[in-house]
Design an enzyme around this catalytic site. Structure first.
Site, PDB file in Angstrom:
ATOM      1  N   ASP A   1      17.635 -31.309  23.806  1.00  0.00           N
ATOM      2  CA  ASP A   1      17.277 -29.833  23.378  1.00  0.00           C
ATOM      3  C   ASP A   1      16.197 -29.966  22.136  1.00  0.00           C
ATOM      4  O   ASP A   1      15.487 -29.622  21.660  1.00  0.00           O
ATOM      5  CB  ASP A   1      18.418 -29.342  22.527  1.00  0.00           C
ATOM      6  CG  ASP A   1      18.908 -29.738  21.135  1.00  0.00           C
ATOM      7  OD1 ASP A   1      19.425 -30.565  20.898  1.00  0.00           O
ATOM      8  OD2 ASP A   1      20.392 -29.170  20.965  1.00  0.00           O
ATOM      9  N   SER A   2      16.065 -31.243  21.683  1.00  0.00           N
ATOM     10  CA  SER A   2      14.946 -31.770  21.275  1.00  0.00           C
ATOM     11  C   SER A   2      13.722 -31.553  22.196  1.00  0.00           C
ATOM     12  O   SER A   2      13.023 -31.683  21.245  1.00  0.00           O
ATOM     13  CB  SER A   2      14.997 -33.381  20.921  1.00  0.00           C
ATOM     14  OG  SER A   2      15.107 -34.058  22.228  1.00  0.00           O
TER      15      SER A   2
ATOM     16  N   ASP B   1      21.860 -31.058  27.374  1.00  0.00           N
ATOM     17  CA  ASP B   1      22.302 -30.257  26.460  1.00  0.00           C
ATOM     18  C   ASP B   1      22.741 -29.559  27.040  1.00  0.00           C
ATOM     19  O   ASP B   1      21.905 -28.655  26.927  1.00  0.00           O
ATOM     20  CB  ASP B   1      21.471 -30.771  25.278  1.00  0.00           C
ATOM     21  CG  ASP B   1      21.218 -31.815  24.202  1.00  0.00           C
ATOM     22  OD1 ASP B   1      22.409 -32.490  23.971  1.00  0.00           O
ATOM     23  OD2 ASP B   1      20.557 -32.192  23.173  1.00  0.00           O
TER      24      ASP B   1
ATOM     25  N   LYS C   1      26.123 -32.006  27.923  1.00  0.00           N
ATOM     26  CA  LYS C   1      26.481 -32.690  26.657  1.00  0.00           C
ATOM     27  C   LYS C   1      27.013 -31.209  25.466  1.00  0.00           C
ATOM     28  O   LYS C   1      26.233 -30.620  25.278  1.00  0.00           O
ATOM     29  CB  LYS C   1      25.478 -33.346  25.595  1.00  0.00           C
ATOM     30  CG  LYS C   1      25.819 -34.398  24.455  1.00  0.00           C
ATOM     31  CD  LYS C   1      25.014 -35.095  23.711  1.00  0.00           C
ATOM     32  CE  LYS C   1      23.522 -34.937  23.362  1.00  0.00           C
ATOM     33  NZ  LYS C   1      24.081 -33.852  22.267  1.00  0.00           N
TER      34      LYS C   1
ATOM     35  N   GLU D   1      27.829 -30.396  21.337  1.00  0.00           N
ATOM     36  CA  GLU D   1      27.979 -30.844  19.868  1.00  0.00           C
ATOM     37  C   GLU D   1      29.331 -30.283  19.066  1.00  0.00           C
ATOM     38  O   GLU D   1      29.365 -28.654  19.398  1.00  0.00           O
ATOM     39  CB  GLU D   1      26.531 -30.059  19.074  1.00  0.00           C
ATOM     40  CG  GLU D   1      25.757 -31.154  19.452  1.00  0.00           C
ATOM     41  CD  GLU D   1      23.993 -30.825  18.692  1.00  0.00           C
ATOM     42  OE1 GLU D   1      24.247 -30.445  17.081  1.00  0.00           O
ATOM     43  OE2 GLU D   1      23.071 -31.340  18.572  1.00  0.00           O
TER      44      GLU D   1
ATOM     45  N   GLU E   1      25.761 -39.951  15.804  1.00  0.00           N
ATOM     46  CA  GLU E   1      24.606 -39.543  15.050  1.00  0.00           C
ATOM     47  C   GLU E   1      24.678 -40.029  13.773  1.00  0.00           C
ATOM     48  O   GLU E   1      25.363 -39.447  13.163  1.00  0.00           O
ATOM     49  CB  GLU E   1      23.817 -38.538  16.217  1.00  0.00           C
ATOM     50  CG  GLU E   1      22.616 -38.806  15.207  1.00  0.00           C
ATOM     51  CD  GLU E   1      21.491 -37.297  15.614  1.00  0.00           C
ATOM     52  OE1 GLU E   1      20.749 -37.130  15.112  1.00  0.00           O
ATOM     53  OE2 GLU E   1      21.842 -36.980  16.606  1.00  0.00           O
TER      54      GLU E   1
END
Length: 273
Positions: free
Chosen positions: A53-54, A92, A122, A124, A191
């Site tokens: 999502d970056s 993401d 993925k 979080e 991270e």
């Protein structure tokens, strides 16, 4: 057997990553957001390509990852999948696509896989998303976890600083990692946490860990492609190693082109019809 079959690279799968950890072979992972760069990254022999999502930072100029939508993620993932033959592709789940409910997470993940062709997702978070991970994996959707600095929670965390520095938070992160493995994750990104903690977590799990700003004791490493190629000149965190300086090379090439056009040196007679 045809030459094409012989030369075809072996596809990386979640099982491949587990074997790599068992064999002590490090996992190389990078982001990609478009077809052309995905082709180059895949051709290099990269093990995993993350459609992060970056992309909303790198491609759209947003300050955080929060603006990324599911539709935008599907678009980027589709482009990357078309350019990938060997690497495992992981996308993401954008902020808001899985936090509301397990059912919403299921719908989002199914859309992401069906409409883009990506092979895993993925998420979080720690124990609070265990039930979501269980449901996704039970439905046949491979899930990669993400602990430590979780960019989608930047407002709650108060910034992008080092996480799990204290004993209490470090203990909680280890417990979360074990919970994610038990819930069905095939790998976990760690991270921006202390290297000693990342090593301890990695040694405590049977699934591989992928570090970013987490030292060399993880089972693999990930960086943002544009960052490690030196295309983002304003971003220089401690964990980033520059493997190229493309911003400078591109700037030089553009100025050379402008000069040639204005001097009528381009196109030449050989470049004209």
């Amino acid at each position: 057997m045809s030459t094409n079959t012989i030369d075809k690279p072996r596809k990386v799968t979640t099982a491949t990553l587990r074997k790599m950890k068992a064999d002590g072979e490090k996992i190389a992972m990078l982001t990609a957001y478009d077809f052309g760069m995905a082709q180059l990254v895949d051709r290099s022999g990269m093990d995993v390509i993350l459609i992060g999502d970056s992309a909303t930072n790198v491609m759209a100029g947003n300050a955080t990852t929060l603006p990324m939508t599911l539709d935008e993620m599907i678009y980027h993932a589709r482009c990357v999948v078309r350019g990938t033959t060997r690497a495992l592709t992981v996308a993401d789940m954008p902020f808001g696509s899985y936090q509301v409910s397990v059912e919403e997470a299921m719908r989002s993940a199914i859309r992401l896989l069906k409409e883009s062709g990506v092979e895993a997702v993925k998420l979080e978070g720690g124990r609070e998303i265990s039930e979501t991970i269980k449901r996704l994996t039970q439905a046949g959707i491979p899930v990669m976890g993400h602990l430590g600095l979780t960019p989608q929670s930047v407002n709650q965390l108060g910034g992008y600083g080092l996480r799990a520095k204290g004993e209490e938070e470090a203990a909680r992160l280890l417990e979360d990692a074990i919970a994610l493995e038990e819930s069905g994750c095939f790998a976990i990104v760690l991270e921006k946490i202390p290297a000693a903690l990342a090593r301890k977590v990695s040694e405590s799990l049977t699934i591989p860990t992928i570090g970013i700003g987490a030292g060399n004791g993880t089972d693999g490493q990930v960086l943002v492609l544009n960052d490690m190629l030196g295309m983002n000149e304003g971003f220089r965190p401690k964990f980033l190693r520059l493997y190229a300086h493309l911003a400078q090379d591109i700037d030089c090439a553009l100025k050379h082109y402008i000069s040639d056009v204005k001097a009528t040196e381009f196109p030449s007679e050989a470049e004209s019809y």
